[in-house]
Design an enzyme around this catalytic site. Structure first.
Site, PDB file in Angstrom:
ATOM      1  N   HIS A 155       0.837  -1.221   0.000  1.00  0.00           N
ATOM      2  CA  HIS A 155       0.000   0.000   0.000  1.00  0.00           C
ATOM      3  C   HIS A 155       0.867   1.265   0.000  1.00  0.00           C
ATOM      4  O   HIS A 155       0.441   2.299   0.507  1.00  0.00           O
ATOM      5  CB  HIS A 155      -0.926   0.047   1.216  1.00  0.00           C
ATOM      6  N   SER A 276      14.474  22.024 -15.568  1.00  0.00           N
ATOM      7  CA  SER A 276      13.272  22.830 -15.744  1.00  0.00           C
ATOM      8  C   SER A 276      13.672  24.156 -16.360  1.00  0.00           C
ATOM      9  O   SER A 276      14.754  24.677 -16.094  1.00  0.00           O
ATOM     10  CB  SER A 276      12.617  23.041 -14.382  1.00  0.00           C
ATOM     11  N   LYS A 282      15.925  22.238 -10.322  1.00  0.00           N
ATOM     12  CA  LYS A 282      15.265  20.969 -10.648  1.00  0.00           C
ATOM     13  C   LYS A 282      16.110  20.020 -11.474  1.00  0.00           C
ATOM     14  O   LYS A 282      16.819  20.422 -12.373  1.00  0.00           O
ATOM     15  CB  LYS A 282      13.986  21.259 -11.438  1.00  0.00           C
ATOM     16  N   GLU A 289       9.365   9.050 -16.431  1.00  0.00           N
ATOM     17  CA  GLU A 289       7.985   9.487 -16.644  1.00  0.00           C
ATOM     18  C   GLU A 289       7.532   9.206 -18.074  1.00  0.00           C
ATOM     19  O   GLU A 289       6.391   8.791 -18.312  1.00  0.00           O
ATOM     20  CB  GLU A 289       7.855  10.978 -16.341  1.00  0.00           C
TER      21      GLU A 289
END
Ligand code: ARG
Length: 458
Positions: A155, A276, A282, A289
Site C-alpha cells: 500500500h 526545468s 530541478k 515518466e
C-alpha cells in the site's frame, strides 16, 4: 504501376488511391518482401514452374533493388500502392519480361502475411536481446546489494525490511517471464503462409515445405484461409509488449518516487535526467515518466488490433492493413523504452544510507518483534496485540522499537528480555528470512546462482 488495372475502365480517384495505399508504412519491410520473393522464385524454379534462367535473373534483379535501397540509390517512391507493387515494378523495369513472372502462384494476401511474419520474427529476437541486457543490469545490481537494506512496501506504506537485491529480483522475475512469453509467441507463429495464395492455395505444384524451410520456418501454415487472415501473433505480441511496458512503467513509478526529495533513495545520472526551464534547482526523472507515459500507447495497439479483428469474416479483409502502423509503433516504442530504461538503470546511484535509515522508521520490524514473543510461547494473536500497543506507545513517545528501554518493553510484556534488540534489528529481520524467494542473504545467493545459469543458457 498498378498490380490490378485490367478490369478497370477508369482511373482511381486520387483520394481513394491515397486512402488505400500502404506504401508510406509497409516500406518498413522492403527487406523481408524481397527475401520472401527470392525464396518464392527459388521454389518456383525447383518445381519447374519457371525456368532457372528466369529465376536467376529475378534474383539478381531483386538483390540489386535491395542493395540500391539500402545504399540510398533507390528511393521508395510513395506514388506506388504498396511495397509489393514498388518492388515488382522496379524488377520488371530492370530485367524485363522475367520480372512479370515473380508473382506466379502468389497473392498479395499470402505475401503480406509472410512479410509481416518475417518482420515480427526478427523484431521479437531483437527485443529479446534488449530484455536480456536489462536482466544483466539487474543481476549486477543484485549481486552488489544482497546486504543493502531497504524498506519493502505494501500500500506504499513501509511494511518489512527487504534488500535492494530482493527488490531488483522481483523485476528480474518479471522480465524473465516477458522473455519466455516472446519465445512462446515465436514458436507458435513460426509457420509460413506463403503458397496460400489469395485464400484457397494455388493450382501450381508449389512445394510449400521447401519455401518454409528456405525462410527458416518450422513448416508451412496448414490452412490457407487461416494463413492469410491470421493476425493472432500480432495480438499476442502486442499483449506481450503491453506487459513489458506495464513492468517498465511500475519500475519507473518507483524510480520517480525514489528520486523525490522526500525519499532520495537514488540519484539519477545527469545524462539521464532533464532540467526545468524556470526552476534552476530541478533535476527531473523525465525518462522514467516518459516510459511510464508511453505505456498507454502500446496498450492502445493491443486494444485497436483486437477491435479491428473482431468482426472479420474469413479470409483476408483490407481492414487487416491497419495492423502495420500500430504494431510498428508499438515495437519501436517498446524497444526504445527498454533501451533507455536500461541505460538509466545502469547509471543509477543508490543512496544506501538513506534506504537503511528509512527502514528504521515505520516499525518495519514489528512483525519480527511479534515473532519473538511467539518463539517465547505467546500465541500469535496475543503477540500481535502486544506489539500493536508497543507501537502506539512508541508513536506517542517518539521512539522506535530499537530506542525503547528494556523496562518499557517489560512494562507491556514481561516476556521481553535483552535479546529483543538483536531479534528486532534490521539485520536479523533479513537474515531470518531465508526460505526460497525471501530476502535473506542465503536465499538471495541461491536465486542469484539460478539467474546466472539462466542467463548463461538463455
Ligand atoms: N497492403 C495490404 C495489407 O497490408 C496488402 C494486401 C493487399 N491485398 C489485397 N487483397 N488488396 O494488407
Amino acid at each position: 504501376m498498378k498490380l490490378w488495372g485490367g478490369r478497370f475502365t477508369k482511373a482511381t480517384n486520387e483520394l481513394v488511391h491515397n486512402f488505400n495505399a500502404s506504401i508510406s508504412f509497409d516500406q518498413k519491410f522492403y527487406k523481408e518482401d524481397i527475401e520472401g520473393s527470392i525464396a518464392h522464385v527459388t521454389m518456383l524454379a525447383k518445381q519447374g514452374i519457371i525456368t532457372d534462367e528466369d529465376k536467376d535473373s529475378i534474383i539478381t534483379g531483386l538483390k540489386g533493388i535491395l542493395e540500391d535501397i539500402r545504399a540510398g540509390r533507390l528511393e521508395i517512391d510513395g506514388t506506388y500502392e504498396d511495397i509489393h507493387s514498388f518492388v515488382e515494378a522496379h524488377l520488371t523495369e530492370r530485367i524485363g519480361e522475367a520480372g512479370k513472372k515473380l508473382h506466379t502462384g502468389r497473392s498479395r494476401n499470402d505475401q503480406v502475411a509472410l512479410d509481416m511474419k518475417l518482420y515480427t520474427r526478427k523484431e521479437i529476437l531483437e527485443m529479446d536481446v534488449l530484455l536480456k541486457n536489462l536482466l544483466e543490469s539487474l543481476l549486477k545490481i543484485m549481486k552488489e546489494n544482497t546486504d543493502t537494506i531497504m524498506p519493502g512496501f505494501t500500500h506504499l506504506q513501509k511494511a518489512q525490511p527487504v534488500t535492494l537485491a530482493h527488490h531488483m529480483g522481483a523485476y528480474f522475475e518479471m522480465f524473465k517471464r516477458d522473455r519466455s512469453r516472446l519465445s512462446d509467441i515465436y514458436k507458435r507463429m513460426d509457420y509460413c503462409p506463403l503458397g496460400s495464395g489469395a485464400l484457397a492455395g494455388t493450382t501450381y505444384p508449389l512445394d510449400r515445405e521447401y519455401t518454409a524451410s528456405l525462410l527458416g520456418f518450422t513448416g508451412p501454415a496448414l490452412n490457407s484461409m487461416d494463413a492469410v487472415s491470421d493476425r493472432d501473433y500480432l495480438i499476442e505480441f502486442s499483449s506481450a509488449m503491453s506487459i513489458i511496458m506495464m513492468h517498465l512503467s511500475r519500475f519507473c513509478e518507483e524510480i520517480t518516487i525514489w528520486n523525490s526529495n522526500e525519499y532520495q533513495f537514488i540519484e539519477i545520472d545527469d545524462s539521464y535526467s532533464t532540467g526545468s526551464s524556470i526552476m534552476p534547482q530541478k533535476k527531473n526523472p523525465d525518462i522514467a515518466e516518459l516510459v511510464r507515459g508511453k505505456t498507454g500507447r502500446v496498450y492502445g495497439t493491443l486494444m485497436s488490433l483486437l477491435t479491428t479483428m473482431k468482426g472479420l469474416s474469413l479470409a483476408y479483409n483490407k481492414d487487416m492493413q491497419e495492423d502495420k502502423e500500430l504494431v510498428f509503433d508499438a515495437i519501436d516504442t517498446t524497444k526504445g523504452c527498454i533501451l533507455l530504461f536500461n541505460g538509466m538503470l545502469d547509471t543509477l546511484v543508490f543512496n544506501k544510507d538513506r534506504m537503511r535509515k528509512s527502514t528504521e522508521g515505520g516499525f518495519t520490524n514489528a512483525t519480527d518483534a511479534a515473532d519473538y514473543l511467539v518463539n517465547h510461547g505467546v500465541p500469535f494473536r496475543d503477540a500481535h496485540g502486544i506489539i500493536g500497543r508497543l507501537v502506539l506507545y512508541c508513536i506517542d513517545n517518539n521512539k522506535t522499537l530499537s530506542t525503547l528501554s528494556l523496562d518499557e518493553y517489560k512494562e507491556i510484556s514481561p516476556v521481553f528480555e535483552a535479546d529483543i534488540y538483536n531479534a528486532a534489528s534490521m539485520e536479523t529481520c533479513i537474515e531470518k528470512r531465508n526460505t526460497t524467494g525471501a530476502p535473506g542473504q542465503k536465499a538471495m545467493q541461491e536465486a542469484i546462482t539460478v539467474y546466472e545459469d539462466y542467463l548463461k543458457n538463455n
